[in-house]
Write an enzyme that holds these catalytic residues in place. Structure first.
Site, PDB file in Angstrom:
ATOM      1  N   LYS A  87     -25.154  -7.974  15.924  1.00 18.76           N
ATOM      2  CA  LYS A  87     -24.120  -7.508  16.858  1.00 18.76           C
ATOM      3  C   LYS A  87     -23.141  -6.552  16.185  1.00 18.76           C
ATOM      4  CE  LYS A  87     -20.897 -11.350  16.522  1.00 18.76           C
ATOM      5  NZ  LYS A  87     -20.224 -12.424  17.222  1.00 18.76           N
ATOM      6  N   ARG A  88     -23.011  -6.649  14.875  1.00 21.72           N
ATOM      7  CA  ARG A  88     -22.074  -5.771  14.172  1.00 21.72           C
ATOM      8  C   ARG A  88     -22.659  -4.375  13.948  1.00 21.72           C
ATOM      9  NH1 ARG A  88     -17.293  -7.870  13.644  1.00 21.72           N
ATOM     10  NH2 ARG A  88     -17.430 -10.114  13.879  1.00 21.72           N
TER      11      ARG A  88
END
Ligand code: GLU
Length: 510
Positions: free
Chosen positions: A265-266
């Protein structure tokens, strides 16, 4: 034997927003159901209350809706197998865990967290870093297999905290055939005695997942590869309950664009692309960007996702959801991880933008700007002129702003390189030609232009870039004849006069 009706589920845990890998899982389930006249349902797996994130369930439903892949059964949707949120089914699971205890396929374990930590630490000191509660260690731990029955009864009666663990048999090969991966064989000696039922009165993911897949008559479990290690335990559980095991299909991971590791997600905002279908703001106010808000069409997003791990076996790349539903098969899903490609993603969006009717684009554009003094038919022409140069609807505005507003600056390169001594006079003459045209459509302007070049014995390059910079302030863009026709005579002449004044001033100060 009659074939079981196809029923598949997407079973996210509401621990945060839905990663695009999750959307792909939902999509493949949806497509598989459509292709096989089956049912696609959603079940919210929220048995781990420590990881529950408020708003996540709503986010998931909203994202699926935006993508156009809504299930037909699920929370808020109804269906005869509900409720579809595991915390609302809480009471159902315990009897199943107890049934396994009765049948000697599971057992109560009373070890406290501290005692287990101690065991782990001891094992570490002895050079065994991965201590497990398993078929070997359980024989010397505090559970209903080692304690006398009356002690067990006493502990239970006293309300002593316990968990229920799976009693893994020793040295047995568990085998199952995964539709994507083929035969998977795991020896039970490599598996631990997983907790099925927790001391907080909730089932673990494993137990709830199996019980619900059974009760909801799931025929195929299509999910991410990260669940493959859990599958042998699940197969064992089906066997323990004497239930038919659904078929399994574990989908390949989504990898970073460089192929180095899982797309996390980063990565998205760090590498410049969204990882989530729609924007998500954390409780701390941190924003993760989404495809919807970036301006992607859901059709483009879905088309791109479909190709992350699957291909139709032909060269066709553009597929509507409907078309995907007709051709999708699991045997064309790859085993290897699928590299996410941000450029290809933009390409899909461009293709969809180009094939969207101008009127529809104009309506979308109208929502982005104040159109009170502009009719949609003008915006439709703006879309026609600019869409080849745009990826997103909003690009039509940023790229073609000069179509709606007069220029305030004039492209430096064009003015310094193309605007010669004689250009000012030439453009004044061209302006005068235009002012005499009785009809001001594309062809009339183009014909007049050709005659003008002949009369003046000059090449296109002497006039066209300068005409463009006068009218639009830019050095590049769509056909000048179309642009001039779009402005109409009056606007065209006014812009030319304004441009001539401005460029005269630039030249005077240069
Ligand atoms: N709740 C699991 C998840 O969050 C579901 C895994 C499965 O589909 O069995 O992905």
């Amino acid at each position: 034997m009659a074939q079981k009706p196809v029923r598949v589920r997407f079973a996210p845990s509401p621990t945060g927003p839905l990663h695009m890998g999750g959307v792909r899982t939902a999509l493949y389930n949806y497509l598989f159901a459509k292709k096989n006249n089956g049912t696609f349902l959603i079940r919210i797996e929220d048995t781990d209350q420590t990881r529950f994130v408020p708003g996540a369930q709503e986010y998931i439903m909203d994202a699926l809706k935006w993508c156009g892949i809504m299930p037909t059964e699920g929370p808020g949707l109804g269906g005869e197998f509900g409720p579809y949120v595991q915390s609302e089914r809480k009471e159902m699971y315990k009897p199943y865990a107890e049934q396994l205890v009765k049948e000697d396929k599971a057992y109560y374990a009373f070890d406290t967290a501290e005692e287990l930590d101690e065991m782990r630490d001891k094992a570490k000191l002895m050079g065994m870093p991965n201590w497990q509660y398993n078929s070997v260690t359980r024989t010397s731990l505090k559970n209903s297999l080692t304690l006398p029955q009356d002690t067990v009864d006493e502990l239970l009666a006293k309300g002593e905290p316990y968990v229920i663990r799976m009693k893994m048999p020793r040295n047995r090969d568990i085998r199952f055939e995964d539709i994507i991966r083929g035969w998977v064989v795991v020896n039970t000696n490599n598996l631990d005695d997983k907790v099925l039922f927790k001391s907080d009165g909730m089932p673990t993911y494993h137990l709830a997942n199996i019980v619900d897949d059974h009760l909801m008559a799931i025929s195929h479990v299509i999910r991410g590869e990260e669940w493959l290690p859990s599958a042998p335990l699940h197969v064992m559980l089906y066997e323990a309950f004497s239930w038919d095991c659904p078929e399994f299909a574990h989908l390949p991971l989504l990898l970073r664009p460089d192929g180095n590791g899982k797309l996390s997600k980063r990565d998205g905002d760090r590498l410049g692309f969204p990882v989530f279908p729609t924007d998500w703001t954390t409780a701390e106010g941190e924003l993760y960007s989404g495809y919807r808000e970036k301006g992607y069409f859901p059709e483009a997003f879905i088309n791109m996702l479909a190709f992350l791990g699957w291909n139709p076996g032909t060269t066709q790349e553009i597929f509507s959801l409907e078309e995907l539903s007709e051709v999708f098969t699991l045997d064309r899903v790859a085993k290897a991880g699928a590299k996410f490609d941000p450029d290809k993603t933009r390409w899909f969006q461009q293709q969809y933008l180009r094939s969207t009717p101008n009127e529809e684009l104009a309506n979308q554009l109208a929502k982005l700007i104040d159109t009170s003094d502009m009719d949609v038919s003008r915006l439709t022409t703006v879309c026609h002129l600019m869409k080849e140069r745009a990826t997103f609807v909003q690009d039509i505005l940023s790229e073609g702003n000069y179509l709606l507003e007069r220029p305030t600056t004039y492209d430096e390169q064009t003015v310094s390189k193309k605007w010669k001594e004689e250009t000012t006079q030439l453009m004044k003459d061209w302006l005068s030609v235009l002012s005499q045209l009785s009809s001001f459509d594309h062809d009339s302007i183009e014909n007049a232009f050709k005659s003008f070049l002949e009369d003046k014995a000059v090449g296109i390059g002497a006039i066209l870039p300068n005409f463009r910079v006068l009218l639009t302030g830019t050095g590049m863009g769509p056909s000048m004849f179309e642009i001039a026709a779009f402005f109409g005579k009056e606007e065209c002449l006014e812009r030319m006069n304004q441009g001539l004044n401005a460029i005269e001033k630039i030249k005077a100060t240069a």
